[in-house]
Design an enzyme around this catalytic site. Structure first.
Site, PDB file in Angstrom:
ATOM      1  N   LYS A  30     -17.855  -4.173   4.155  1.00  0.00           N
ATOM      2  CA  LYS A  30     -18.973  -3.665   3.504  1.00  0.00           C
ATOM      3  C   LYS A  30     -20.157  -4.370   3.655  1.00  0.00           C
ATOM      4  O   LYS A  30     -19.946  -5.480   3.836  1.00  0.00           O
ATOM      5  CB  LYS A  30     -18.717  -3.324   1.918  1.00  0.00           C
ATOM      6  CG  LYS A  30     -17.502  -2.708   1.680  1.00  0.00           C
ATOM      7  CD  LYS A  30     -16.973  -2.618   0.184  1.00  0.00           C
ATOM      8  CE  LYS A  30     -15.735  -1.972   0.055  1.00  0.00           C
ATOM      9  NZ  LYS A  30     -14.749  -2.324  -0.942  1.00  0.00           N
ATOM     10  N   GLY A  90      -8.500  -6.233   4.564  1.00  0.00           N
ATOM     11  CA  GLY A  90      -9.693  -6.782   5.433  1.00  0.00           C
ATOM     12  C   GLY A  90      -9.669  -6.090   6.744  1.00  0.00           C
ATOM     13  O   GLY A  90     -10.326  -6.522   7.852  1.00  0.00           O
ATOM     14  N   ARG A 115      -8.336  -7.176  -8.531  1.00  0.00           N
ATOM     15  CA  ARG A 115      -9.408  -8.407  -8.800  1.00  0.00           C
ATOM     16  C   ARG A 115     -10.677  -7.812  -8.900  1.00  0.00           C
ATOM     17  O   ARG A 115     -11.120  -6.650  -8.680  1.00  0.00           O
ATOM     18  CB  ARG A 115      -9.176  -9.196  -7.627  1.00  0.00           C
ATOM     19  CG  ARG A 115      -9.594  -8.284  -6.153  1.00  0.00           C
ATOM     20  CD  ARG A 115      -9.895  -9.204  -4.940  1.00  0.00           C
ATOM     21  NE  ARG A 115      -9.772  -8.380  -3.844  1.00  0.00           N
ATOM     22  CZ  ARG A 115     -10.806  -7.706  -3.268  1.00  0.00           C
ATOM     23  NH1 ARG A 115     -11.818  -7.382  -3.968  1.00  0.00           N
ATOM     24  NH2 ARG A 115     -10.496  -6.949  -2.255  1.00  0.00           N
ATOM     25  N   HIS A 121     -14.911  -2.237   9.047  1.00  0.00           N
ATOM     26  CA  HIS A 121     -14.293  -1.804   7.943  1.00  0.00           C
ATOM     27  C   HIS A 121     -14.672  -2.785   6.684  1.00  0.00           C
ATOM     28  O   HIS A 121     -14.014  -3.126   5.790  1.00  0.00           O
ATOM     29  CB  HIS A 121     -12.825  -1.740   7.997  1.00  0.00           C
ATOM     30  CG  HIS A 121     -12.579  -0.586   9.176  1.00  0.00           C
ATOM     31  ND1 HIS A 121     -12.639   0.683   9.021  1.00  0.00           N
ATOM     32  CD2 HIS A 121     -11.614  -0.818  10.277  1.00  0.00           C
ATOM     33  CE1 HIS A 121     -12.024   1.252   9.924  1.00  0.00           C
ATOM     34  NE2 HIS A 121     -11.545   0.356  10.755  1.00  0.00           N
ATOM     35  N   HIS A 173     -16.932   6.154   1.378  1.00  0.00           N
ATOM     36  CA  HIS A 173     -16.308   5.161   0.651  1.00  0.00           C
ATOM     37  C   HIS A 173     -16.709   5.036  -0.576  1.00  0.00           C
ATOM     38  O   HIS A 173     -17.700   4.628  -0.851  1.00  0.00           O
ATOM     39  CB  HIS A 173     -16.109   3.695   1.370  1.00  0.00           C
ATOM     40  CG  HIS A 173     -15.218   2.725   0.478  1.00  0.00           C
ATOM     41  ND1 HIS A 173     -14.040   2.308   1.103  1.00  0.00           N
ATOM     42  CD2 HIS A 173     -15.555   2.203  -0.820  1.00  0.00           C
ATOM     43  CE1 HIS A 173     -13.569   1.458   0.112  1.00  0.00           C
ATOM     44  NE2 HIS A 173     -14.457   1.303  -0.892  1.00  0.00           N
ATOM     45  N   GLU A 230      -1.596   8.079   7.817  1.00  0.00           N
ATOM     46  CA  GLU A 230      -2.493   9.047   7.095  1.00  0.00           C
ATOM     47  C   GLU A 230      -3.145  10.142   8.100  1.00  0.00           C
ATOM     48  O   GLU A 230      -3.406   9.710   9.249  1.00  0.00           O
ATOM     49  CB  GLU A 230      -3.551   8.118   6.498  1.00  0.00           C
ATOM     50  CG  GLU A 230      -2.937   7.590   5.248  1.00  0.00           C
ATOM     51  CD  GLU A 230      -4.018   6.691   4.302  1.00  0.00           C
ATOM     52  OE1 GLU A 230      -5.174   6.650   4.951  1.00  0.00           O
ATOM     53  OE2 GLU A 230      -3.814   6.510   3.330  1.00  0.00           O
ATOM     54  N   LYS A 231      -3.863  10.992   7.618  1.00  0.00           N
ATOM     55  CA  LYS A 231      -4.930  11.964   8.401  1.00  0.00           C
ATOM     56  C   LYS A 231      -6.106  11.005   8.415  1.00  0.00           C
ATOM     57  O   LYS A 231      -6.455  10.346   7.429  1.00  0.00           O
ATOM     58  CB  LYS A 231      -5.090  13.219   7.262  1.00  0.00           C
ATOM     59  CG  LYS A 231      -6.480  13.900   8.221  1.00  0.00           C
ATOM     60  CD  LYS A 231      -5.975  15.207   7.961  1.00  0.00           C
ATOM     61  CE  LYS A 231      -6.707  15.904   9.256  1.00  0.00           C
ATOM     62  NZ  LYS A 231      -6.443  15.751  10.619  1.00  0.00           N
ATOM     63  N   LYS A 268       0.710  -1.316  -0.153  1.00  0.00           N
ATOM     64  CA  LYS A 268      -0.169  -0.031  -0.053  1.00  0.00           C
ATOM     65  C   LYS A 268       0.830   1.222  -0.048  1.00  0.00           C
ATOM     66  O   LYS A 268       0.384   2.407  -0.451  1.00  0.00           O
ATOM     67  CB  LYS A 268      -0.907   0.023   1.122  1.00  0.00           C
ATOM     68  CG  LYS A 268      -1.957  -1.043   0.960  1.00  0.00           C
ATOM     69  CD  LYS A 268      -3.015  -1.128   2.177  1.00  0.00           C
ATOM     70  CE  LYS A 268      -4.398  -1.610   1.962  1.00  0.00           C
ATOM     71  NZ  LYS A 268      -5.207  -1.157   2.843  1.00  0.00           N
ATOM     72  N   LYS A 275      -1.653   2.188   9.155  1.00  0.00           N
ATOM     73  CA  LYS A 275      -2.224   1.203   8.438  1.00  0.00           C
ATOM     74  C   LYS A 275      -0.885   0.286   8.243  1.00  0.00           C
ATOM     75  O   LYS A 275       0.176   1.080   7.989  1.00  0.00           O
ATOM     76  CB  LYS A 275      -2.668   1.866   7.265  1.00  0.00           C
ATOM     77  CG  LYS A 275      -4.101   2.620   7.558  1.00  0.00           C
ATOM     78  CD  LYS A 275      -4.488   3.388   6.165  1.00  0.00           C
ATOM     79  CE  LYS A 275      -5.755   3.049   5.427  1.00  0.00           C
ATOM     80  NZ  LYS A 275      -6.070   3.809   4.225  1.00  0.00           N
TER      81      LYS A 275
HETATM   82  P1  ADP Z   1      -8.320  -2.663   3.897  1.00  0.00           P
HETATM   83  O1  ADP Z   1      -7.550  -2.949   2.710  1.00  0.00           O
HETATM   84  O2  ADP Z   1      -7.878  -3.426   5.334  1.00  0.00           O
HETATM   85  O3  ADP Z   1      -9.829  -2.905   3.775  1.00  0.00           O
HETATM   86  P2  ADP Z   1      -8.377   0.105   3.364  1.00  0.00           P
HETATM   87  O4  ADP Z   1      -7.344   0.988   3.156  1.00  0.00           O
HETATM   88  O5  ADP Z   1      -9.300  -0.137   1.921  1.00  0.00           O
HETATM   89  O6  ADP Z   1      -8.244  -1.042   4.035  1.00  0.00           O
HETATM   90  O7  ADP Z   1      -9.659   0.950   4.282  1.00  0.00           O
HETATM   91  C1  ADP Z   1     -10.610   0.235   4.797  1.00  0.00           C
HETATM   92  C2  ADP Z   1     -11.585   1.258   5.289  1.00  0.00           C
HETATM   93  O8  ADP Z   1     -10.905   1.819   6.507  1.00  0.00           O
HETATM   94  C3  ADP Z   1     -12.103   2.184   4.346  1.00  0.00           C
HETATM   95  O9  ADP Z   1     -13.226   1.965   3.591  1.00  0.00           O
HETATM   96  C4  ADP Z   1     -12.471   3.310   5.422  1.00  0.00           C
HETATM   97  O10 ADP Z   1     -13.712   2.924   6.258  1.00  0.00           O
HETATM   98  C5  ADP Z   1     -11.672   3.252   6.412  1.00  0.00           C
HETATM   99  N1  ADP Z   1     -10.334   4.068   6.418  1.00  0.00           N
HETATM  100  C6  ADP Z   1      -9.411   3.954   5.618  1.00  0.00           C
HETATM  101  N2  ADP Z   1      -8.442   5.025   5.531  1.00  0.00           N
HETATM  102  C7  ADP Z   1      -9.060   5.847   6.222  1.00  0.00           C
HETATM  103  C8  ADP Z   1      -8.731   7.309   6.450  1.00  0.00           C
HETATM  104  N3  ADP Z   1      -7.557   7.954   6.386  1.00  0.00           N
HETATM  105  N4  ADP Z   1      -9.616   8.071   7.421  1.00  0.00           N
HETATM  106  C9  ADP Z   1     -10.570   7.333   7.807  1.00  0.00           C
HETATM  107  N5  ADP Z   1     -11.076   6.117   7.667  1.00  0.00           N
HETATM  108  C10 ADP Z   1     -10.228   5.391   6.677  1.00  0.00           C
END
Ligand code: ADP
Length: 447
Positions: free
Chosen positions: A237, A164, A291, A235, A208, A200-201, A116, A158
């Protein structure tokens, strides 16, 4: 074109892929664990091979067993579905080394987006807006402290290898940073064998919104609009819709064009999803999935394009069957993920399905391997059905969805249908006024 495709997955997605293959006149090979011998995709496939015991490690993740199954049955391509080996670059390499086509992107692209930190850096270079933060790894606590102060609390740490929702931690203030960072690091190490972290902030009220993209591997790429996946629990859906109630046509065209340009500059091949958080009119890239997504049917419903068919075509070396100008968005679609779970506690409810009656009618699609007498095994993901409803307007779609949920009978086990019924009756959902935190904040009231 391929003559025979091995489907390296199970459940509803294995059935979904089988359907596209048979509509193209391609034979299918199902692989399955001993727990899935009676699964619908196994029954419908032209051939099936048992590849191991129930544990995913010994079956659906068992690369030598899957390659052997492909060789024995003389399959000329493998479709990995989602989850399991679908984003494993090593698997894609091994498949290709055996002169079998991998229905997905190149191993290099899978690897790039699986990291990532690297994904974010390259998207930024390609002109895609990213979440403010530090795009390198957090080597030590002093560095983390300095970066967090610069970004401003709350921040989110992160895992570079994340997925997931694991290895992610919100950090409210400087005091909690050391403890929460090391906790997230430990979780990442345990889950992914890689403890590199980035920061990240933390956005307070984003939606999303993800863009479906498709590349032919020769520099041509298109986008198929967005999906709003803001209704999440932990996190994950729960319900997705397209188009997003939050975007207008100009915003859609703008973010779609940025996503498609990035994909064409990458020379990306196949289906992909670029995920963004959207807040105050701005988009911020979070990750790219290399994917097919669980929620791809909502895009199919509003575009009329069969994404699995396109994946197969592109993997066989054929060009995309449409250009950007051919993509038209019609009406509105919603997908409900129906899980074998208690709708209040979300604990899994495997077991025997005693009655099964799916809804039907105009604009209704059910992707599911369920049938009367089927036993949901306890070893895998609890997603058992996807109800996808299309209408000419969002309102018509929601009215139809409500009718379908009333009709749907899954007897013998508890499912999350009652949660979806509460959602379609909720005024905030009806108004489209929700962000990624809304569902968790309102769960007690809903169920
Ligand atoms: P993963 O691959 O583990 O699912 P993602 O980066 O896709 O991680 O993030 C999953 C979810 O986490 C996002 O859909 C959102 O709900 C939350 N999220 C991710 N990044 C942020 C952020 N910078 N600020 C607030 N929520 C976040």
């Amino acid at each position: 074109m391929f003559e025979k495709i091995l489907i390296a997955n199970r459940g509803e997605i294995a059935l979904r892929i089988h359907r596209a293959c048979h509509e193209m006149g391609i034979k299918t090979v199902a692989i399955h664990s001993t727990a899935d011998a009676e699964a619908m995709h196994v029954r419908l496939a032209d051939e099936s091979v048992c590849i191991g015991p129930p544990s995913p490690k010994l079956s659906y993740l068992n690369i030598p067993a899957i390659i052997s199954a492909a060789e024995i049955t003389d399959a000329d391509a493998i479709h990995p579905g989602y989850g399991f080996l679908s984003e494993n670059a090593r698997f894609a390499e091994i498949v290709e080394a055996h002169n079998i086509a991998f229905i997905g992107p190149t191993p290099e692209h899978i690897r790039l987006m699986g990291d990532k930190i690297a994904a974010k850096t390259s998207m930024k270079e390609l002109g895609v807006p990213v979440v403010p933060g530090y795009d390198g790894a957090l080597e030590d606590i002093d560095k983390a402290r300095a970066i967090a102060a610069e970004i401003g609390y709350p921040v989110l740490v992160k895992a570079a290898a994340g997925g997931g929702g694991r290895g992610m931690q919100v950090i409210p203030d400087a005091e909690r940073l050391p403890e929460l960072l090391s906790q997230a690091r430990a979780e990442a190490m345990h889950a992914f064998g890689d403890d590199r972290m980035y920061m990240e902030k933390y956005l307070g009220q984003p939606r999303h919104i993800e863009v479906q993209v498709f590349g032919d591997g020769q520099g041509h790429a298109v986008h198929l609009g967005e999906r709003d996946c803001s209704l999440q629990r932990r996190h994950q859906k729960v319900l997705e819709e397209a188009p997003s109630p939050a975007l207008n046509a100009a915003q859609r065209a703008d973010i779609g064009a940025k996503a498609a340009r990035a994909v064409s500059d990458l020379n990306y091949r196949g289906a992909g999803t670029i995920e963004f958080l959207y807040e105050d009119g701005e988009f911020f890239f979070i990750e790219m999935n290399t994917r097919l997504q669980v929620e791809h049917p909502v895009t199919e419903a509003i575009t009329g394009i069969d994404l699995v068919r396109e994946q197969i075509r592109v993997a066989s070396g054929a060009p995309l069957s449409f250009a950007q100008a051919d993509v038209e968005f019609t009406g509105h679609a919603v997908e409900c993920r129906i899980n074998a779970e208690n709708h209040r506690t979300f604990s899994p409810t495997p077991g025997r399905v005693t009655d099964y009656h799916p809804p039907g009618g105009l604009g209704v699609r059910v992707d599911s391997g369920l049938y009367d007498g089927y036993s949901v095994p306890p070893y895998y993901d609890s997603l058992i059905a996807k109800l996808v409803v299309h209408g000419r307007t969002r309102n018509e779609c929601l009215m139809r969805l409500r009718r379908c949920l009333e009709e749907y009978v899954i007897g013998g086990i508890s499912t999350t249908i009652p949660l979806h019924m509460a959602l379609v009756d909720d005024q905030a959902f009806i108004d489209g006024a929700y962000d990624i935190h809304w569902l968790e904040q309102n769960l007690d009231r809903l169920v």
